[in-house]
Design an enzyme around this catalytic site. Sequence first.
Site, PDB file in Angstrom:
ATOM      1  N   GLU A  14       0.831  -1.212   0.000  1.00 31.65           N
ATOM      2  CA  GLU A  14       0.000   0.000   0.000  1.00 31.65           C
ATOM      3  C   GLU A  14       0.869   1.267   0.000  1.00 31.65           C
ATOM      4  O   GLU A  14       0.723   2.154   0.838  1.00 31.65           O
ATOM      5  CB  GLU A  14      -0.957  -0.013   1.193  1.00 31.65           C
ATOM      6  N   GLU A  46      -5.578  -8.039  -1.280  1.00 28.85           N
ATOM      7  CA  GLU A  46      -6.256  -7.993   0.019  1.00 28.85           C
ATOM      8  C   GLU A  46      -7.737  -7.706  -0.188  1.00 28.85           C
ATOM      9  O   GLU A  46      -8.091  -6.796  -0.936  1.00 28.85           O
ATOM     10  CB  GLU A  46      -5.685  -6.904   0.942  1.00 28.85           C
TER      11      GLU A  46
END
Length: 467
Positions: free
Chosen positions: A173, A366
């Site tokens: 991320e 995810e």
Amino acid sequence: MREDFLWGGASAANQYEGGYQEGGRGLSINDVEQGASHGQSRIIHDCIDEKCYYPSHQATDFYHHYQEDIALLAEMGFRCYRMSICWSRIYPHGDDEIPNEEGLQFYDRVFDELLKYEIEPIVTLHHFEMPLALVKKYGGWRNRKMIDLSVRYAKTVMERYQNKVKYWITFNEINSLFIAEVPWHQAGIIYQEGENKTDVMFQAAHYQLVASAKTIIEGRKINSQFQFGNMILYNCCYAMTCHPLDQMMLHDKLLPIYYFSDVQIRGKYTNTCFSYQKRMNAHFDIEEGDLEILRNGVIDFYSFSYYSSLVEGREIEQSADGNLLDGGKNPYLETTQWGWQIDPLGLRISLNLIYDRYQIPLFVSENGLGAVDEFKNNTVYDNYRIDYLRQHIQALIAAIEEDFIDCFGYTMWSPIDIISAGTGEMKKRYGFVYVDYDDLGQGSGQRYKKQSFSWYQKVVQTNGKEI
């Protein structure tokens, strides 16, 4: 669905591994984060206070349970497992002269166990952790020195595991560096009084982008068959109304996402990047050779996290939470216990938008539901988790089969219960496997299959035909 589609799950060392003082491991930035209660952030300490509880020290103890846990993944039929390596287990202080052999041997055992069951490891090199010593000595990713130190660590593990690991993700991320109020996990940074936060943020981002590209360049020298991906916190967002100003606000909301992926895929700072730099009035140094590194170190696949969606506009009456994000509440969506809006169709929309922009293979790295589970009769009856995942997987399959999106894998978050990254709590559970620890780390650590375990097992066994 393609027959070789990679079904699996994902987790992070700092939330799962534990064993923080074992095997020659050094302190990580997570090891000085005190646990917090729901709705609060963990408190970052300068050192360890023996009177405080630090959730990452034990987490859910993969370090001592890796064989049992991997066997459970294999029982579900996992084809892949996305995991991260703890940098301070390899270089305890980050800048040690030689790597820690005990740490290298631990991951040898983990990868061997995965490969025994024909589970493909997908390894994140930097997943919200770094050696604490690098913060104290260099100020974290404020310092250009971090580029060479991180690349040296990456080269060490890529050389060691070149015959065991094919897929590598550089930074988890990475765009959340622009989102986090305190980018401690992302960059080891706590903003200091009087410093220009924007300039520090953009400089750290540049260093991470150069480090990512340089890692890829060096990795391809080690093994030309390696596949490298980024990892983006993807914010599916809708304009509040069709008013042009709301549409422009939506455009602006997406700039921090495109900023990083544009560089990592196109190998340069694009017009979108320059536009965002100008809007933020950002200044940072680019040294000679940096742009060539960015140009030569582009990724092979785009991976991203997707949990929920938000609304953006001029007059937001009700706010909603998300993964490090906040925005407007969508009246058409239900929410989780943590206020995250449940939007399966948003995943299909996101896959289309990303693929239309970049035209490279995608990987959903995810996606999951955090909830308070009731442990009863040695299991958890978690139909709510099954419903959430079923709807998102249906949206994923539609994107692949009806929209012709090139997506080669899906790893839900997280197959075995882990501690929360934000608060360190255990009560926000994601897994198919219940771990007997409470919010203070008390319990047997025993593993129990939830109802969702057998459901996901069937999804994987039938390659998504039975969901």
